[in-house]
Design a protein around this motif. Structure first.
Motif, PDB file in Angstrom:
ATOM      1  N   GLU A 157       0.819  -1.221   0.000  1.00 53.11           N
ATOM      2  CA  GLU A 157       0.000   0.000   0.000  1.00 53.11           C
ATOM      3  C   GLU A 157       0.846   1.262   0.000  1.00 53.11           C
ATOM      4  O   GLU A 157       0.437   2.289  -0.535  1.00 53.11           O
ATOM      5  CB  GLU A 157      -0.928  -0.001   1.219  1.00 53.11           C
ATOM      6  CG  GLU A 157      -1.926  -1.159   1.206  1.00 53.11           C
ATOM      7  CD  GLU A 157      -2.708  -1.287   2.503  1.00 53.11           C
ATOM      8  OE1 GLU A 157      -2.509  -0.462   3.416  1.00 53.11           O
ATOM      9  OE2 GLU A 157      -3.511  -2.234   2.603  1.00 53.11           O
ATOM     10  N   SER A 158       1.973   1.199   0.646  1.00 54.75           N
ATOM     11  CA  SER A 158       2.867   2.359   0.708  1.00 54.75           C
ATOM     12  C   SER A 158       4.241   1.863   1.162  1.00 54.75           C
ATOM     13  O   SER A 158       4.370   0.750   1.694  1.00 54.75           O
ATOM     14  CB  SER A 158       2.357   3.392   1.719  1.00 54.75           C
ATOM     15  OG  SER A 158       2.453   2.853   3.035  1.00 54.75           O
ATOM     16  N   GLN A 190       4.556   0.428  -9.286  1.00 61.34           N
ATOM     17  CA  GLN A 190       5.041   1.177  -8.122  1.00 61.34           C
ATOM     18  C   GLN A 190       5.251   0.224  -6.940  1.00 61.34           C
ATOM     19  O   GLN A 190       6.210   0.370  -6.167  1.00 61.34           O
ATOM     20  CB  GLN A 190       4.020   2.266  -7.772  1.00 61.34           C
ATOM     21  CG  GLN A 190       4.535   3.274  -6.774  1.00 61.34           C
ATOM     22  CD  GLN A 190       3.394   4.085  -6.141  1.00 61.34           C
ATOM     23  OE1 GLN A 190       2.292   4.180  -6.711  1.00 61.34           O
ATOM     24  NE2 GLN A 190       3.649   4.660  -4.984  1.00 61.34           N
ATOM     25  N   ALA A 191       4.356  -0.738  -6.809  1.00 61.49           N
ATOM     26  CA  ALA A 191       4.486  -1.722  -5.726  1.00 61.49           C
ATOM     27  C   ALA A 191       5.758  -2.560  -5.899  1.00 61.49           C
ATOM     28  O   ALA A 191       6.451  -2.882  -4.925  1.00 61.49           O
ATOM     29  CB  ALA A 191       3.266  -2.637  -5.686  1.00 61.49           C
ATOM     30  N   LEU A 204      -0.844  -1.483  -6.357  1.00 60.68           N
ATOM     31  CA  LEU A 204      -0.094  -0.320  -6.861  1.00 60.68           C
ATOM     32  C   LEU A 204       0.740  -0.669  -8.098  1.00 60.68           C
ATOM     33  O   LEU A 204       1.551   0.123  -8.557  1.00 60.68           O
ATOM     34  CB  LEU A 204       0.816   0.241  -5.758  1.00 60.68           C
ATOM     35  CG  LEU A 204       0.127   0.832  -4.517  1.00 60.68           C
ATOM     36  CD1 LEU A 204       1.157   1.364  -3.539  1.00 60.68           C
ATOM     37  CD2 LEU A 204      -0.853   1.937  -4.916  1.00 60.68           C
TER      38      LEU A 204
END
Ligand code: PEP
Ligand code: MN
Length: 296
Positions: free
Chosen positions: A63-64, A103-104, A100
């Motif tokens: 997620e981040s 990006q993930a 994501l």
């Protein structure tokens, strides 16, 4: 005419009989033989199928950076060596969080470098092979893709081990045949995973077919994991299912862990916290020792 049937061991096993009886000889590559009773798969610092009980854990989805880093370090402190984290998520609804994506993968690469841990993520389509394999140590084929044969063949050409999840509507015979698809392409490092099947009862998200582990292990030399999270769908039952998986002889579990499950973008209801997993470790260690095994 004196037509005695040949002894069962020597008879060719047709598909129908194999589907009922799961005879090892029906699976030329995955089937157990006297010479090959178990395969262990070493990846990063983790070993799956070496007789130990391996904890593979992590968030449903990346997620981040902060979420992944926090989870990975917390799990590392518990002794987890292989982290799960989805980048491309197969969701029932196209309106749900889909992951994501690239990006993930970048975030996985970054946290992998910082923690030294190995990562498993799902490969949803052959076009993503290059991007996914540039980063991860184990490639997951999800339940919904268990019989995506082009994808299985692509997975069979990878150098990474493949974590193959049972389709929620598939038999163990079909799971083993899907493993054959992967192995036929040259990749014999396949890890099977029971993740619950769909039954008539909605009380659990799926129904955990716990006996899949010992039944599969009687037929195949491949290691078998149990995913209690997707099976149960509710975190309060996950610890019991992990203990049960150990008791029935599974090689480990694939469990969803999130530092703030209530805030998770996917599968929060079934995710446990790193602290909840840590609280289980002593009990699991003792249970494993009672069976002459170790937690790994
Ligand atoms: C997952 O492991 O995140 C997942 C989507 O699992 P499954 O394919 O078993 O539903
Ligand atoms: Mn999930």
């Amino acid at each position: 005419m004196d037509a005695k049937p040949p002894p069962a061991e020597a008879s060719p096993v047709d598909d129908f009989a194999a589907a009922r009886l799961l005879h090892p000889s029906a699976y030329p590559r995955a089937g157990r033989t006297e010479a090959r009773t178990c395969t262990h798969i070493a990846v990063g610092g983790a070993v799956i199928g070496g007789g130990g009980f391996t904890l593979v854990a992590g968030p449903c989805a990346v997620e981040s950076y902060e979420q992944l880093r926090e989870t990975a370090f917390a799990l590392k402190a518990i002794g987890v060596r292989l982290i799960r984290a989805g980048a491309f998520k197969p969701r029932t609804s196209p309106y749900s969080f889909q992951g994501l994506h690239h990006q993930a993968l970048d975030l996985i690469a970054r946290v992998k470098a910082e923690t030294g841990l190995a990562f498993v993520t799902e490969l949803m389509s052959p076009e993503l092979v290059e991007a996914v394999t540039a980063v991860v140590d184990v490639v997951q084929i999800g339940s919904r893709n268990m019989q995506n044969f082009p994808l299985l063949r692509a997975a069979g050409r990878l150098k990474q081990p493949v974590l193959l999840k049972r389709g929620f509507g598939n038999t163990l015979h079909e799971l083993l045949m899907s493993a054959e698809y992967v192995m036929n392409e040259g990749n014999d490092r396949v890890i099977l995973c029971e993740r619950g099947i769909r039954t008539f009862d909605p009380a659990q998200r799926n129904t955990l077919d716990l006996m899949a582990a010992p039944v599969l292990k009687s037929v195949t030399h491949l290691p078998v994991l149990v995913d209690p999270s997707h099976a149960l769908g509710r975190r309060e039952f996950v610890p019991a299912a992990i203990k049960a998986a150990l008791a029935v002889g599974a090689d480990g579990v694939l469990v969803e862990v999130h530092p703030q499950p209530e805030a998770a973008l996917s599968d929060g209801r079934q995710s446990i916290t790193p602290a909840a997993l840590a609280a289980l470790v002593d009990e699991l260690t003792a249970l494993a020792a009672a069976g002459g095994r170790e937690l790994s």
